[in-house]
Design a protein around this motif. Structure first.
Motif, PDB file in Angstrom:
ATOM      1  N   ARG A 281     -26.992  34.571 121.130  1.00 57.33           N
ATOM      2  CA  ARG A 281     -28.252  35.172 120.703  1.00 57.33           C
ATOM      3  C   ARG A 281     -28.075  36.288 119.689  1.00 57.33           C
ATOM      4  N   ALA A 282     -26.870  36.425 119.108  1.00 55.63           N
ATOM      5  CA  ALA A 282     -26.659  37.409 118.039  1.00 55.63           C
ATOM      6  C   ALA A 282     -27.283  36.863 116.753  1.00 55.63           C
ATOM      7  N   SER A 283     -27.436  37.753 115.761  1.00 55.45           N
ATOM      8  CA  SER A 283     -28.091  37.307 114.528  1.00 55.45           C
ATOM      9  C   SER A 283     -27.244  36.242 113.818  1.00 55.45           C
ATOM     10  N   ASP A 284     -25.899  36.301 114.037  1.00 59.31           N
ATOM     11  CA  ASP A 284     -25.064  35.258 113.442  1.00 59.31           C
ATOM     12  C   ASP A 284     -24.745  34.187 114.491  1.00 59.31           C
ATOM     13  N   GLY A 285     -25.648  34.086 115.488  1.00 61.21           N
ATOM     14  CA  GLY A 285     -25.385  33.262 116.679  1.00 61.21           C
ATOM     15  C   GLY A 285     -25.141  31.791 116.397  1.00 61.21           C
ATOM     16  N   LEU A 286     -24.495  31.200 117.371  1.00 58.62           N
ATOM     17  CA  LEU A 286     -24.099  29.809 117.343  1.00 58.62           C
ATOM     18  C   LEU A 286     -25.230  28.837 117.069  1.00 58.62           C
ATOM     19  N   TRP A 287     -26.421  29.197 117.527  1.00 57.43           N
ATOM     20  CA  TRP A 287     -27.522  28.247 117.442  1.00 57.43           C
ATOM     21  C   TRP A 287     -28.186  28.255 116.065  1.00 57.43           C
ATOM     22  N   GLU A 288     -27.714  29.168 115.181  1.00 53.80           N
ATOM     23  CA  GLU A 288     -28.378  29.381 113.898  1.00 53.80           C
ATOM     24  C   GLU A 288     -28.762  28.074 113.181  1.00 53.80           C
ATOM     25  N   ASP A 289     -27.806  27.174 113.046  1.00 58.87           N
ATOM     26  CA  ASP A 289     -28.081  25.946 112.305  1.00 58.87           C
ATOM     27  C   ASP A 289     -28.614  24.828 113.189  1.00 58.87           C
ATOM     28  N   HIS A 290     -28.764  25.098 114.465  1.00 58.74           N
ATOM     29  CA  HIS A 290     -29.206  24.043 115.389  1.00 58.74           C
ATOM     30  C   HIS A 290     -30.312  24.578 116.274  1.00 58.74           C
ATOM     31  N   ARG A 291     -31.337  23.765 116.488  1.00 56.03           N
ATOM     32  CA  ARG A 291     -32.360  24.139 117.458  1.00 56.03           C
ATOM     33  C   ARG A 291     -31.786  23.858 118.847  1.00 56.03           C
ATOM     34  N   ILE A 292     -31.983  24.812 119.783  1.00 59.27           N
ATOM     35  CA  ILE A 292     -31.408  24.662 121.127  1.00 59.27           C
ATOM     36  C   ILE A 292     -31.794  23.313 121.731  1.00 59.27           C
ATOM     37  N   GLU A 293     -33.065  22.956 121.536  1.00 59.30           N
ATOM     38  CA  GLU A 293     -33.526  21.726 122.189  1.00 59.30           C
ATOM     39  C   GLU A 293     -32.891  20.463 121.602  1.00 59.30           C
ATOM     40  N   ASP A 294     -32.310  20.594 120.379  1.00 66.48           N
ATOM     41  CA  ASP A 294     -31.632  19.430 119.780  1.00 66.48           C
ATOM     42  C   ASP A 294     -30.229  19.239 120.344  1.00 66.48           C
TER      43      ASP A 294
ATOM     44  N   TYR B 190     -22.707  15.187 119.924  1.00 62.45           N
ATOM     45  CA  TYR B 190     -21.245  15.003 119.902  1.00 62.45           C
ATOM     46  C   TYR B 190     -20.631  15.879 118.804  1.00 62.45           C
ATOM     47  N   ARG B 191     -21.233  15.845 117.596  1.00 57.54           N
ATOM     48  CA  ARG B 191     -20.682  16.611 116.459  1.00 57.54           C
ATOM     49  C   ARG B 191     -20.663  18.111 116.764  1.00 57.54           C
ATOM     50  N   PHE B 192     -21.755  18.586 117.344  1.00 61.12           N
ATOM     51  CA  PHE B 192     -21.888  20.004 117.681  1.00 61.12           C
ATOM     52  C   PHE B 192     -20.783  20.445 118.658  1.00 61.12           C
ATOM     53  N   TYR B 193     -20.567  19.649 119.709  1.00 59.18           N
ATOM     54  CA  TYR B 193     -19.547  20.021 120.694  1.00 59.18           C
ATOM     55  C   TYR B 193     -18.140  19.739 120.173  1.00 59.18           C
ATOM     56  N   ASN B 194     -17.968  18.743 119.290  1.00 61.61           N
ATOM     57  CA  ASN B 194     -16.646  18.522 118.668  1.00 61.61           C
ATOM     58  C   ASN B 194     -16.251  19.728 117.834  1.00 61.61           C
ATOM     59  N   MET B 195     -17.229  20.266 117.086  1.00 62.95           N
ATOM     60  CA  MET B 195     -16.978  21.442 116.249  1.00 62.95           C
ATOM     61  C   MET B 195     -16.538  22.621 117.128  1.00 62.95           C
ATOM     62  N   ARG B 196     -17.225  22.816 118.234  1.00 61.91           N
ATOM     63  CA  ARG B 196     -16.887  23.949 119.102  1.00 61.91           C
ATOM     64  C   ARG B 196     -15.559  23.724 119.829  1.00 61.91           C
ATOM     65  N   ARG B 197     -15.274  22.460 120.218  1.00 64.75           N
ATOM     66  CA  ARG B 197     -14.000  22.168 120.885  1.00 64.75           C
ATOM     67  C   ARG B 197     -12.842  22.427 119.936  1.00 64.75           C
ATOM     68  N   ARG B 198     -13.010  22.012 118.652  1.00 66.28           N
ATOM     69  CA  ARG B 198     -11.938  22.231 117.658  1.00 66.28           C
ATOM     70  C   ARG B 198     -11.689  23.721 117.459  1.00 66.28           C
ATOM     71  N   GLN B 199     -12.782  24.481 117.429  1.00 62.95           N
ATOM     72  CA  GLN B 199     -12.658  25.937 117.262  1.00 62.95           C
ATOM     73  C   GLN B 199     -11.873  26.545 118.440  1.00 62.95           C
ATOM     74  N   LEU B 200     -12.173  26.056 119.637  1.00 68.34           N
ATOM     75  CA  LEU B 200     -11.480  26.555 120.827  1.00 68.34           C
ATOM     76  C   LEU B 200     -10.001  26.177 120.799  1.00 68.34           C
ATOM     77  N   MET B 201      -9.701  24.940 120.337  1.00 68.83           N
ATOM     78  CA  MET B 201      -8.307  24.464 120.341  1.00 68.83           C
ATOM     79  C   MET B 201      -7.490  25.062 119.185  1.00 68.83           C
ATOM     80  N   ASP B 202      -8.165  25.704 118.226  1.00 70.62           N
ATOM     81  CA  ASP B 202      -7.434  26.288 117.101  1.00 70.62           C
ATOM     82  C   ASP B 202      -6.484  27.372 117.626  1.00 70.62           C
TER      83      ASP B 202
END
Ligand code: BJW
Length: 231
Positions: free
Chosen positions: A25-38, A53-65
């Motif tokens: 919920r920060a101004s640069d928050g994760l949901w910026e480019d995505h609507r929560i309900e999507d 799938y794409r949204f969670y793949n992006m976040r999984r890759r970030q975590l595995m970096d």
């Protein structure tokens, strides 16, 4: 900490912010480019699974970096658990695995885990570190497109709630760290701890929505205030 017999710690996105993972919920928050309900509802997944799938793949890759590592707050909590003689339970709303990487063991992921996938048919859960999409074959049924991220979306029941309430009802210290207090049911845990007679502490960058319910509040970055409070 020696005067307490049972500790429950609740963490939110703020505890992982200094590891480079964005809060919600920060101004640069994760949901910026995505609507929560999507991206974070079962209906969004039914409508457009590839987007989810794409949204969670992006976040999984970030975590595995390799650059994403536990920070001083994760480490301080793991050390607290190791040296504390009583009952200890860490409940996290986060879907990253930075607490376990830091060494935490008594850990409940109430909103699921980025590194797991679940079969829609059998509900079986698998470790899944690679990208996930409609062409991933499920390990239990061999079918295509039956896997979803093992994440609790809006409108779904968070995980291990009986165990969490059981611990809350007998804790004498409740510490909430890095959460805005906007999402139910985690935002009600402080009231359960208060009813159990626990001392309640908020450690956050700024006052949360539940601020007034806490007996003690300390504000600052988690990497500073958590080690200072628990050591
Ligand atoms: C720092 C820092 C630094 C920054 N150091 N601090 C109306 C309509 C529809 C539904 C509802 C409704 N009203 C209520 C509901 C229920 C709904 C809900 O709460 N909605 C609200 C948004 C209104 N809840 C649910 O649907 C839940 N299920 C449910 O209620 O089931 C029914 C039931 C439950 C129990 C018993 C009986 C019945 C499910 C909620 C699922 C939440 N899922 C998400 C996304 C999935 C996970 C993912 O993809 O990652 O989980 S939403 C998102 O919010 C994520 C988080 O875990 C969760 C909490 O966010 P968090 O951690 O608090 O992050 P932020 O960003 O909000 O705050 C960060 C804080 O850190 C800030 O305060 C910063 O200041 C601070 N900070 N940097 C310290 N360096």
């Amino acid at each position: 900490m020696a005067r307490f017999g049972s500790i429950v710690v609740l963490t939110g996105a703020g505890v992982s912010a200094e590891s480079g993972l964005k809060t919600f919920r920060a101004s640069d928050g994760l949901w910026e480019d995505h609507r929560i309900e999507d991206v974070a509802t079962p209906e969004g997944f039914q409508r457009d699974p590839e987007l989810v799938y794409r949204f969670y793949n992006m976040r999984r890759r970030q975590l595995m970096d390799p650059s994403t590592q536990p920070n001083l707050a994760h480490q301080a909590l793991a050390e607290l658990e190791q040296r504390f003689d009583g009952e200890f339970c860490l409940v996290t709303q986060n879907v990253d695995n930075l607490h376990e990487q830091a060494g935490s063991r008594s850990l409940i992921h109430m909103h699921g885990e980025l590194t797991k996938a679940r079969c829609l048919d059998s509900s079986e859960v698998f470790e899944h570190l690679e990208d996930l999409d409609g062409s991933t074959r499920c390990r239990c049924c061999g079918e295509l497109g039956t896997l979803r991220p093992d994440i609790v979306w809006f409108g779904e029941m968070p995980m291990q709630m009986d165990q969490i309430y059981d611990r809350l009802e007998r804790c004498d210290l409740f510490i909430s760290i890095g959460t805005s207090g906007t999402v139910y049911p985690a935002n009600g845990f402080v009231q359960v701890a208060l009813a159990a007679g626990a001392h309640t502490v908020e450690l956050n960058l700024e006052p949360s929505r539940q601020e007034s319910a806490f007996a003690e509040q300390i504000y600052g970055p988690a990497g500073d205030v958590v080690p200072a409070f628990v050591r």
